[in-house]
Design an enzyme around this catalytic site. Sequence first.
Site, mmCIF file in Angstrom:
data_model
loop_
_atom_site.group_PDB
_atom_site.id
_atom_site.type_symbol
_atom_site.label_atom_id
_atom_site.label_comp_id
_atom_site.label_asym_id
_atom_site.label_seq_id
_atom_site.Cartn_x
_atom_site.Cartn_y
_atom_site.Cartn_z
ATOM 1 N N HIS A 33 0.819 -1.212 0.000
ATOM 2 C CA HIS A 33 0.000 0.000 0.000
ATOM 3 C C HIS A 33 0.858 1.269 0.000
ATOM 4 C CE1 HIS A 33 0.476 -0.231 4.501
ATOM 5 N NE2 HIS A 33 0.565 1.076 4.328
ATOM 6 N N ASP B 216 -0.531 -7.359 0.820
ATOM 7 C CA ASP B 216 0.051 -6.063 1.143
ATOM 8 C C ASP B 216 1.567 -6.181 1.109
ATOM 9 O OD1 ASP B 216 0.396 -3.468 1.769
ATOM 10 O OD2 ASP B 216 -0.428 -3.564 3.794
ATOM 11 N N GLY C 163 3.591 5.661 9.181
ATOM 12 C CA GLY C 163 5.002 5.819 8.815
ATOM 13 C C GLY C 163 5.812 4.581 9.117
ATOM 14 N N SER D 70 4.680 1.672 8.388
ATOM 15 C CA SER D 70 4.286 0.721 7.346
ATOM 16 C C SER D 70 5.475 0.223 6.551
ATOM 17 C CB SER D 70 3.314 1.388 6.385
ATOM 18 O OG SER D 70 2.049 1.513 6.952
ATOM 19 N N SER E 187 1.946 -4.129 7.907
ATOM 20 C CA SER E 187 0.833 -3.813 7.016
ATOM 21 C C SER E 187 -0.025 -2.699 7.600
ATOM 22 C CB SER E 187 -0.023 -5.056 6.771
ATOM 23 O OG SER E 187 -1.183 -4.740 6.034
#
Length: 378
Positions: free
Chosen positions: A222, A250, A330, A332, A347
């Site tokens: 993403h 993801d 952030g 992620s 994720s």
Amino acid sequence: MKRTLVAAVVLTAAAAAVATVPAFAGQQAAPAPTATDVAPEVLSAMERDLGLSRDAAIARLDSETRATALEADLRGRLSDTFGGAYYDAAKGKLVVGVTDATKASQVRAGGGEATVVRHSAAHLDATAAGLDGKTAPQGVTGWYVDVQRNTVTLTTANGTAAAAKQFVATSGLDASAISVVESTESPRPLYDVRGGDAYYIGSGSRCSVGFSVQGGFVTAGHCGRSGATTKGSNQVAQGTFAGSSFPGNDYAWVRTNTNWTPRGVVNRYSGSTTVAVKGGTEAAVGASICRSGSTTGWRCGTVQAKNQSVNYPQGTVSGLIRTNACAEPGDSGGSWLAGTQAQGVTSGGSGNCSSGGTTYFQPLTEILSVYGLRLVTS
């Protein structure tokens, strides 16, 4: 029984950003490569860069493996008379230097080609190490042990050979073992790719590096679509998303440019401390696990469940792992580790690192498998 899908917040640093997921490294190459154990990406790269067909690439890898084993054996048996070795691709043989001609038969007995040289490998290594302790004049770009020429080659900018030779003459080292060569090389610093470090996508949304793989790093899907460009935490151009999947999955991977070197470490956000990545063995439910991310740093918890499906606003992602470690936007794409074993990339989740929460990560093994990537380990 139908599973309940749990809603969660995708962890990005900007409203439009998406999380990134790292991938696990593959197995080490077998001693004798075959068509079934050499990754297709390796063969295609050898075809592109070395001009080899698929069968020729496999044959060369097999020959190089035998040559590597022979070099290790002869280095020990020849001892002080070992003058270095290199693989001659045209002949498909290991060429071994010997300082004593009577030792050549040992090389030939092992299938190698012997050549008598002046300097031993130990002497060349010591000479290069001696240069390491000197302050070279401006223009000198480096030096290395050149086993094919049986010398330490010192490279220097065009027009600066005289100063370089004077430097060698006054170094106190064996000048006969050093060759000065003018070169157009202009070395520049390269930047390390480390798990947990920040990177920026497009106009500025931020995610975190998952794990280094050969050629780049894995992260959350993403965080960016295929083709999106990235910059490192230092805002230096870094790479391009070579593959991305979200929702449903993801995960993604970024192919980095030549300014960046993937390293098998994860940032612990404790001074300069990093964790070495040793492999990708999956942890059990209930095991302790820690994550690294560019917003909240190093955080730990336990594995609560596997094969979790999560309903994000953008769609459902399945096959995630549920934890009680906290994370925030952030983080992620950042790294998850069980000890020194890489687990996956962040994720999304709910909560924060003030009140606690639930965080999900994409397992690394799937990412590596889908894109044919190999984890970089320390």
